[in-house]
Design a protein around this motif. Structure first.
Motif, PDB file in Angstrom:
ATOM      1  N   ALA A  34      15.224 -34.874   0.320  1.00 32.21           N
ATOM      2  CA  ALA A  34      16.373 -34.059   0.014  1.00 32.21           C
ATOM      3  C   ALA A  34      16.058 -32.706  -0.663  1.00 32.21           C
ATOM      4  O   ALA A  34      16.962 -31.790  -0.227  1.00 32.21           O
ATOM      5  CB  ALA A  34      17.276 -34.942  -0.807  1.00 32.21           C
ATOM      6  N   GLY A  38      17.354 -29.279   1.215  1.00 34.52           N
ATOM      7  CA  GLY A  38      18.091 -28.208   0.527  1.00 34.52           C
ATOM      8  C   GLY A  38      17.502 -26.910   0.480  1.00 34.52           C
ATOM      9  O   GLY A  38      18.036 -25.894   0.651  1.00 34.52           O
ATOM     10  N   PRO A  63      23.329 -30.451   3.382  1.00 34.53           N
ATOM     11  CA  PRO A  63      23.697 -30.861   2.217  1.00 34.53           C
ATOM     12  C   PRO A  63      24.889 -30.060   1.079  1.00 34.53           C
ATOM     13  O   PRO A  63      25.474 -30.747   0.353  1.00 34.53           O
ATOM     14  CB  PRO A  63      22.417 -30.628   1.205  1.00 34.53           C
ATOM     15  CG  PRO A  63      21.447 -29.807   2.035  1.00 34.53           C
ATOM     16  CD  PRO A  63      21.930 -29.715   3.445  1.00 34.53           C
ATOM     17  N   TYR A  64      24.931 -28.797   1.867  1.00 39.28           N
ATOM     18  CA  TYR A  64      26.171 -28.072   1.031  1.00 39.28           C
ATOM     19  C   TYR A  64      27.675 -28.764   1.499  1.00 39.28           C
ATOM     20  O   TYR A  64      28.453 -28.165   0.870  1.00 39.28           O
ATOM     21  CB  TYR A  64      25.933 -26.454   1.233  1.00 39.28           C
ATOM     22  CG  TYR A  64      24.690 -26.072   0.722  1.00 39.28           C
ATOM     23  CD1 TYR A  64      24.501 -25.576  -0.408  1.00 39.28           C
ATOM     24  CD2 TYR A  64      23.563 -26.125   1.458  1.00 39.28           C
ATOM     25  CE1 TYR A  64      23.321 -25.277  -1.070  1.00 39.28           C
ATOM     26  CE2 TYR A  64      22.286 -25.733   1.022  1.00 39.28           C
ATOM     27  CZ  TYR A  64      22.102 -25.327  -0.323  1.00 39.28           C
ATOM     28  OH  TYR A  64      21.089 -24.792  -0.869  1.00 39.28           O
ATOM     29  N   ARG A  66      28.415 -31.567   0.986  1.00 43.27           N
ATOM     30  CA  ARG A  66      28.720 -32.507  -0.169  1.00 43.27           C
ATOM     31  C   ARG A  66      28.421 -32.078  -1.523  1.00 43.27           C
ATOM     32  O   ARG A  66      29.377 -32.595  -2.382  1.00 43.27           O
ATOM     33  CB  ARG A  66      27.789 -33.738   0.069  1.00 43.27           C
ATOM     34  CG  ARG A  66      28.109 -34.690   1.294  1.00 43.27           C
ATOM     35  CD  ARG A  66      28.979 -35.490   1.327  1.00 43.27           C
ATOM     36  NE  ARG A  66      29.114 -36.290   2.437  1.00 43.27           N
ATOM     37  CZ  ARG A  66      30.278 -36.713   2.792  1.00 43.27           C
ATOM     38  NH1 ARG A  66      31.326 -36.797   2.154  1.00 43.27           N
ATOM     39  NH2 ARG A  66      29.981 -37.388   4.018  1.00 43.27           N
ATOM     40  N   PRO A  70      22.745 -28.574  -4.224  1.00 49.64           N
ATOM     41  CA  PRO A  70      21.986 -29.931  -3.952  1.00 49.64           C
ATOM     42  C   PRO A  70      20.626 -29.925  -4.359  1.00 49.64           C
ATOM     43  O   PRO A  70      20.050 -30.963  -4.694  1.00 49.64           O
ATOM     44  CB  PRO A  70      21.972 -29.913  -2.134  1.00 49.64           C
ATOM     45  CG  PRO A  70      22.062 -28.442  -2.047  1.00 49.64           C
ATOM     46  CD  PRO A  70      22.879 -27.734  -2.865  1.00 49.64           C
TER      47      PRO A  70
END
Length: 137
Positions: A34, A38, A63-64, A66, A70
């Motif tokens: 992750a 990111g 990831p941006y 959510r 991140p």
């Protein structure tokens, strides 16, 4: 980022009280993936603070989609995983306020910079996307 790194560093201080299980290793691997994802997204769109002046688009995918930050979320998850895998819960309780304070400062200034650069587009994004901990609906 010194506060975040200090928080992560504090969590790993001392002897390990719990052996690493396969699930701990998998959790650490997931968090590292992750973090890399990111970071790669940031690098791809040149979204570092130094490059804000030359950016042309506000990144809102990957990831941006959510969470607005991140990498900081991944670092928090890393702290939790390190505490769980090493048994360093006391160090974790000491490190979390340091990490959160540093993260709050960085998030505030990064969000101000993004709001200046992207105006209403960023403000709308910020209203619908949490800064640190993702919401899954």
């Amino acid at each position: 980022m010194p506060f975040q790194l200090a928080g992560v560093s504090i969590v790993v201080l001392g002897p390990i009280y719990a052996p690493l299980e396969a699930s701990d290793s998998a959790a650490l691997a997931g968090i590292l993936v992750a973090t890399v994802f990111g970071s790669a997204t940031l690098a791809l769109y040149r979204t570092s603070a130094q490059a804000l002046a030359t950016r042309r688009a506000l990144v809102q995918h990957g990831p941006y989609r959510r969470v607005r930050h991140p990498i900081y979320f991944a670092m928090l998850c890393l702290m939790i995983a390190l505490a769980a895998s090493s048994g360093h819960w006391l160090q974790f309780l000491f490190a979390v306020p340091i990490f959160i304070a540093g993260t709050a400062i960085r998030v505030h200034f990064e969000d101000l910079s993004l709001a200046r650069r992207f105006g209403d587009e960023f403000r709308n994004y910020a209203r619908s996307t949490p800064p640190l901990v993702p919401r899954f609906r």
